[in-house]
Design an enzyme around this catalytic site. Structure first.
Site, PDB file in Angstrom:
ATOM      1  N   GLY A 230       0.780  -1.244   0.000  1.00  0.00           N
ATOM      2  CA  GLY A 230       0.000   0.000   0.000  1.00  0.00           C
ATOM      3  C   GLY A 230       0.800   1.275   0.000  1.00  0.00           C
ATOM      4  O   GLY A 230       0.216   2.361   0.004  1.00  0.00           O
ATOM      5  N   TYR A 314     -10.285   3.861 -12.539  1.00  0.00           N
ATOM      6  CA  TYR A 314     -10.118   4.727 -11.350  1.00  0.00           C
ATOM      7  C   TYR A 314     -10.013   6.204 -11.713  1.00  0.00           C
ATOM      8  O   TYR A 314      -9.857   7.042 -10.826  1.00  0.00           O
ATOM      9  CB  TYR A 314      -8.828   4.400 -10.587  1.00  0.00           C
ATOM     10  CG  TYR A 314      -8.633   2.978 -10.138  1.00  0.00           C
ATOM     11  CD1 TYR A 314      -9.626   2.280  -9.439  1.00  0.00           C
ATOM     12  CD2 TYR A 314      -7.420   2.332 -10.369  1.00  0.00           C
ATOM     13  CE1 TYR A 314      -9.402   0.982  -9.008  1.00  0.00           C
ATOM     14  CE2 TYR A 314      -7.197   1.030  -9.936  1.00  0.00           C
ATOM     15  CZ  TYR A 314      -8.192   0.357  -9.259  1.00  0.00           C
ATOM     16  OH  TYR A 314      -7.956  -0.914  -8.833  1.00  0.00           O
ATOM     17  N   CYS A 341     -14.285  -0.298 -27.850  1.00  0.00           N
ATOM     18  CA  CYS A 341     -15.618   0.286 -28.056  1.00  0.00           C
ATOM     19  C   CYS A 341     -16.222   0.653 -26.698  1.00  0.00           C
ATOM     20  O   CYS A 341     -17.226   0.095 -26.268  1.00  0.00           O
ATOM     21  CB  CYS A 341     -16.523  -0.692 -28.785  1.00  0.00           C
ATOM     22  SG  CYS A 341     -15.821  -1.219 -30.329  1.00  0.00           S
ATOM     23  N   GLU A 342     -15.551   1.536 -26.013  1.00  0.00           N
ATOM     24  CA  GLU A 342     -15.938   1.971 -24.663  1.00  0.00           C
ATOM     25  C   GLU A 342     -15.430   3.392 -24.546  1.00  0.00           C
ATOM     26  O   GLU A 342     -14.230   3.626 -24.721  1.00  0.00           O
ATOM     27  CB  GLU A 342     -15.202   1.143 -23.608  1.00  0.00           C
ATOM     28  CG  GLU A 342     -15.832  -0.148 -23.191  1.00  0.00           C
ATOM     29  CD  GLU A 342     -17.099   0.034 -22.396  1.00  0.00           C
ATOM     30  OE1 GLU A 342     -17.354   1.160 -21.920  1.00  0.00           O
ATOM     31  OE2 GLU A 342     -17.828  -0.958 -22.259  1.00  0.00           O
TER      32      GLU A 342
HETATM   33  C1  LIG Z   1      -2.566  -5.808  -3.315  1.00  0.00           C
HETATM   34  C2  LIG Z   1      -1.959  -6.265  -2.061  1.00  0.00           C
HETATM   35  C3  LIG Z   1      -0.631  -5.946  -1.758  1.00  0.00           C
HETATM   36  C4  LIG Z   1       0.208  -5.034  -2.604  1.00  0.00           C
HETATM   37  O1  LIG Z   1      -0.304  -3.765  -2.652  1.00  0.00           O
HETATM   38  P1  LIG Z   1       0.549  -2.567  -3.293  1.00  0.00           P
HETATM   39  O2  LIG Z   1      -0.394  -1.430  -3.292  1.00  0.00           O
HETATM   40  O3  LIG Z   1       0.915  -3.029  -4.666  1.00  0.00           O
HETATM   41  O4  LIG Z   1       1.730  -2.357  -2.441  1.00  0.00           O
HETATM   42  C5  LIG Z   1      -0.094  -6.460  -0.596  1.00  0.00           C
HETATM   43  N1  LIG Z   1      -0.818  -7.257   0.214  1.00  0.00           N
HETATM   44  C6  LIG Z   1      -2.083  -7.588  -0.049  1.00  0.00           C
HETATM   45  C7  LIG Z   1      -2.815  -8.454   0.885  1.00  0.00           C
HETATM   46  C8  LIG Z   1      -2.711  -7.101  -1.192  1.00  0.00           C
HETATM   47  O5  LIG Z   1      -3.982  -7.420  -1.434  1.00  0.00           O
END
Ligand SMILES: *Cc1c(COP(=O)(O)O)cnc(C)c1O
Length: 420
Positions: A230, A314, A341-342
């Site tokens: 994340g 997004y 086609c979107e």
């Molecule tokens: C998607 C995901 C990640 C990686 O997320 P990033 O945003 O690419 O760092 C890590 N752990 C889990 C459980 C995920 O679903």
């Protein structure tokens, strides 16, 4: 501010395109390796520091191999990802299995590989027991509910399908312990593409405190704290990357304040980042087919949303460089589109760019994670090749482009025998 530059010249790209027609993905090996080294350096104080690369972000064996050489593990969410990791040579606890709504055979496969299995619910203790047996090492994914607010991409934790809620987390460890688990991990993932430095410090604080609580309530000393993925990347030129050195310094203080003080040290500190590892160092390279002037001005590419769906779904921003025209002023405004086609098949809307002509190359930045991987075949669009840009600026084919035969492989035309 992050400077949006591409690691190759127009001439380099044209040479690559002679052998590998556009569109294609290009990953910068040197930059990815340096990035991982910096991440590890920032957390050099942390016991057992490791990043388990989220395979779903860039599921290509050549990329995984490179990350393995740099000391990363892998985070898998499905059977094919487990098998790909095994083929690359990842073993045992170099593999994290963080899945949800998991079928029993995937637990069994993860157990066969000796992976760290991250359970998504207390009831999965029984599922694991029945499908693979309780493993010596068991980890839980924690969902803090209203203790934390998530972010736009991942949503509010209370609305999220993931993880063990607060009122069941202690019981989950107790249960796994009673059934024979001896070593334990603790995981959470509450945000995606987060750029706020303090968010990761708060997550660490929450998990360190919880580890202390688990110990006080059950006597279980978790040996692994997984802060999830994340960590965001600066998609926009004005975005600021996460300051890993600051995050690390703050985390170290919290580690001392909670983990060391309680006598639980050492606890391994790990992440499972995908996006921040490969994202900024992957590019989607495409060529302009048409420039048209309607109610607005359009640039039509040979790539489409089936190659990179983030802008379409997004509204995500991906910076665009026009190789050879970097120094021209961006005083034309275009919608940059694909051939689907979107009408959401737009890489950019009202984007200031230099004047574009058919035949120009366009490079989409920050496509190295959740880019190729999220591709699809709608409208019979075939998926592109992936190339690795080597240190000597040559390009190595690491996945060929799909052919019509690939696309037809799963189909049964009338009269043809059905083989199972
Ligand atoms: C998607 C995901 C990640 C990686 O997320 P990033 O945003 O690419 O760092 C890590 N752990 C889990 C459980 C995920 O679903």
């Amino acid at each position: 501010m992050s400077e949006k530059k591409i690691p190759v010249t127009k001439e380099d790209l044209e040479n690559i395109a002679l052998e590998h027609p556009t569109p294609f993905y290009l990953y910068d090996e040197k930059a990815i390796r340096e990035n991982v080294r910096n991440f590890y350096k920032a957390f050099s104080w942390a016991p057992g520091f490791k990043n388990y690369f989220a395979v779903k972000a860039c599921p290509n064996p050549a990329v995984l191999q490179m990350l393995k050489e740099e000391g990363c593990g892998v985070d898998c969410s499905s059977l094919p990802e487990l098998l790909m990791s095994e083929k690359v040579g990842f073993k045992g606890e170099e593999i994290m299995f963080t899945s949800n709504d998991t079928p029993p055979e995937e637990f069994a496969e993860a157990a066969r590989l000796g992976a760290v299995i991250n359970l998504d619910d207390i009831s999965h203790v029984n599922t694991l027991e029945q499908s693979a047996g309780i493993q010596e090492m068991v980890s839980f994914r924690y969902n803090p509910g209203d203790l934390r607010s998530g972010n736009v991409l991942i949503g509010d934790p209370q609305e999220a399908k993931y993880g063990v809620p607060r009122d069941k987390i202690i019981e989950a460890y107790r249960l796994a312990g009673e059934k024979g688990a001896r070593r334990f991990g603790l995981h959470t993932m509450v945000a995606s593409n987060e750029l706020e430095d303090s968010y990761f410090v708060e997550t660490a604080c929450m998990l360190f405190e919880l580890a202390v609580n688990i110990y006080r309530e059950t006597g279980i000393n978790v040996e692994l704290i997984n802060l999830g993925g994340g960590i965001g990347i600066p998609y926009r030129p004005e975005d600021k990357p996460v300051d890993l050195n600051w995050v690390s310094k703050e985390m170290k203080e919290l580690y001392n304040r909670f983990i060391v003080k309680e006598g639980l040290d050492p606890v391994n500190i790990v992440f499972e980042c995908g996006r921040m590892i490969t994202g900024p160092y992957g590019y989607l390279v495409s060529r302009v087919r048409h420039v048209t002037h309607k109610y607005k001005d359009y640039v039509g590419l040979d790539a489409c949303m089936a190659n990179l769906m983030r802008p379409g779904i997004y509204g995500a921003y991906h910076h665009i460089t026009v190789p050879g025209k970097e120094h021209l002023s961006r005083d034309y405004y275009y919608d940059v589109t694909g051939s689907l086609c979107e009408n959401i098949d737009k890489f950019a809307v009202d984007r200031p760019l230099p004047e574009i002509e058919p035949g120009d190359l366009l490079v989409m930045h920050d496509a190295g994670a959740h880019g190729y991987a999220m591709g699809f075949n709608y409208n019979g669009k075939l998926r592109s090749a992936e190339l690795l840009l080597k240190e000597d600026r040559s390009a190595q084919l690491i996945r060929r482009a799909e052919t019509i035969d690939d696309y037809f492989t799963t189909l049964r035309f009338s009269g043809a025998p059905v083989s199972l």
